[in-house]
Design an enzyme around this catalytic site. Sequence first.
Site, PDB file in Angstrom:
ATOM      1  N   SER A 272      41.027 -21.970   5.916  1.00 23.97           N
ATOM      2  CA  SER A 272      40.652 -21.990   4.511  1.00 23.97           C
ATOM      3  C   SER A 272      41.326 -20.838   3.781  1.00 23.97           C
ATOM      4  CB  SER A 272      39.134 -21.884   4.364  1.00 23.97           C
ATOM      5  OG  SER A 272      38.689 -20.624   4.856  1.00 23.97           O
ATOM      6  N   LYS A 273      41.071 -20.766   2.477  1.00 15.95           N
ATOM      7  CA  LYS A 273      41.657 -19.682   1.690  1.00 15.95           C
ATOM      8  C   LYS A 273      41.031 -18.341   2.049  1.00 15.95           C
ATOM      9  CE  LYS A 273      43.354 -22.301  -2.260  1.00 15.95           C
ATOM     10  NZ  LYS A 273      43.392 -22.432  -3.721  1.00 15.95           N
ATOM     11  N   ARG A 274      39.890 -18.383   2.740  1.00 14.23           N
ATOM     12  CA  ARG A 274      39.283 -17.155   3.248  1.00 14.23           C
ATOM     13  C   ARG A 274      39.029 -17.324   4.739  1.00 14.23           C
ATOM     14  NH1 ARG A 274      37.494 -13.211  -0.101  1.00 14.23           N
ATOM     15  NH2 ARG A 274      37.573 -13.659  -2.338  1.00 14.23           N
ATOM     16  N   VAL A 280      43.424 -15.285   2.864  1.00 16.20           N
ATOM     17  CA  VAL A 280      44.581 -15.558   3.707  1.00 16.20           C
ATOM     18  C   VAL A 280      45.779 -15.791   2.779  1.00 16.20           C
ATOM     19  CG1 VAL A 280      45.455 -16.901   5.640  1.00 16.20           C
ATOM     20  CG2 VAL A 280      43.008 -16.601   5.368  1.00 16.20           C
TER      21      VAL A 280
END
Length: 503
Positions: A272-274, A280
Amino acid sequence: MNPPPVGEPSRSRLGETSRARHQIRVRMAPSPTGFLHIGSARTALFNWLFARHHNGAFILRIDDTDAARSTDASMREIYESLQWLGLEWDEGGEKGGPHAPYVQSERRDIYEWHVQRLLASGNAYHCYCTPEELDAIRAQSRAEKQNRAYDGRCRHLTQADKERFAAEGRKPTVRIKMPDAPIRVADIVLGTRDISPDTLEDEVIVRSNGMPSYNLTSIIDDVEMQITHVIRGTEHLNNTPKQIAIANALGLNVPQFAHIPLVLDNTGRKLSKRHHGTLVAVSRYREEGYLPAAMLNFVARLGWAFDDKQEIFSVEELIEKFELARVGKSGSVFDIKKLDWLNTHYIGKLDVAARTDAVIPFWEKEGIDVVAEPRERLESIVTAVGERLTKLQDIVPQTRYFFAAPTEYEPKAVKKWWKKDARDILTALGAVLEAVEPFELETVESAMWQYTEERNIKRVAAMQTLRIALTGTSFGPSLFDILVLLGRDEVLARIQRAIQFVK
C-alpha cells in the site's frame, strides 16, 4: 459454439496497412494524484530497462484524467523522483517530442475525435441511465448472479427516447459496445488467455461531465504515440480487454502487453501507499539518504532475476541483462532489510570525497555549519565513521558531537557504564590525555592502554566511560579517532563537564 476470439486489426488510425514500427517504444503513464510509489518506480524501471536494452525510446506521459485529485505539485514530484533515479525519458513531460502534448488533459480534442468516430460507426452509444437506475440494475444483476453489472438497455434508444431524457435534464455518458466474441489477451509475461464476452459490460468511455475515461485515453494515447509494448502492473489486467475492445472498434493496432507481478508487503498483500505506517514514496527514501544506485538495484529485483545467485547489478549490467522473459509471474515481497543491505554496500563503494559530498546536505539539514569546517576535517570524520552508514542520514547521530559538545548523556549508557568509579576514571584519563605528547593517534592509544594496565581496569569500562563523556552516547567510530579529531583542548573541556555531571 462461441465465435473465434477477436484478433488484432490490420489498419491503423490513418488506414495504413501495417504499423511500420521499427523501434521499441514503451511508456510510463503515472497519475499525478500523489507521490511516486515504489511499485510505480518499478514499472518505470522495467520500461526504461526494456527500452535501453533494445535501443528503443522511453516516453513519460501524464494520465491526469482524475482532474479533481491531480496536482502540479504531484506532477513535479514524479518528475524529480524519476530524474533522481536516473530514469531519464526520451519524450514526454517537460521534454516534449513529436507526439506532444504528453499530458492527457491537454489532449481532449484527440479523444473527442475518436469518440465521435465510435458514435458514428455505432460502436458506442449514449447512456442516459441515472445513478439510481444504475444502482437498481447492479442490484438485479447481483441477485441473478450475472457477471455484467450493466445490461446495455440504452443500446437501442430511439431519437425520441434521447430527446425525452434530455428534456428531463439527464446528462448522458458514452459507452463502448463490447463484442459478442471472446477477446484474446496475449501477454508476454502471463501468457495468452481469452476473455469471455459474458464477463464484459459496455464500458463507460466518457463520463456525464464530458471527461474521457482512463481506458479510452490510455489506449488511444498508446496508439497515437506508437507504443509497441505496454509494460505495467497486474492491477491493470482487467483494463486490458476493455482497451483492446476500444482499439478494435476504432480499427487501431494494439500494442503488445506485459503485466508484471505486484509488489507485496510482508503479509503477502499488495504494497500500500503506507507500509507499517510509513509512506512508501521514492522521495522518502531520497530524503533518508538511500542512493539511486541502491534503489534501482533493489527495485529491479522485485519480480526480475537474472539467475539464482547474483544480487548486485550495476545499471549497465541491468540494461544488458534485462529481458521480460525473466520477469516472474508471482508477486515480490518488499524487504526493507535487503534495501538497507544494498544501500550500505553502495555507500561503501563511494570514495571518501564522494561520500563526504553525499552526507554534507544531511549535516546542513541539522543546522551544522559545515562551511566553517576545513574540508580535510570533514573527510576525516567520514573516514572515521567508515562502514557504519546504512543511510546517509545516519551520519548525523554518528557524528553530531564532532561539531558541538553533547548537552545531555544517553540515560541507558550512563546507567550501564558510569559506575561509582566513573569520576575517578574520568579524572585520571583527563590527566593522562593532558600529558600525551604529541596528541596523535598512536600516542593517545598507547597512553590509554598503559593507564588501564597500570590501574588494572577493564579496557571496555575505561573506553565507554570516556566515550560517553565525549559524545553523550555509547556508540560510534573508534574512540581514538574521536579523541584526535576533537583535539586535546576540547577533550579536556568535555571531560571536566562530564565530571561535574557525575558529581
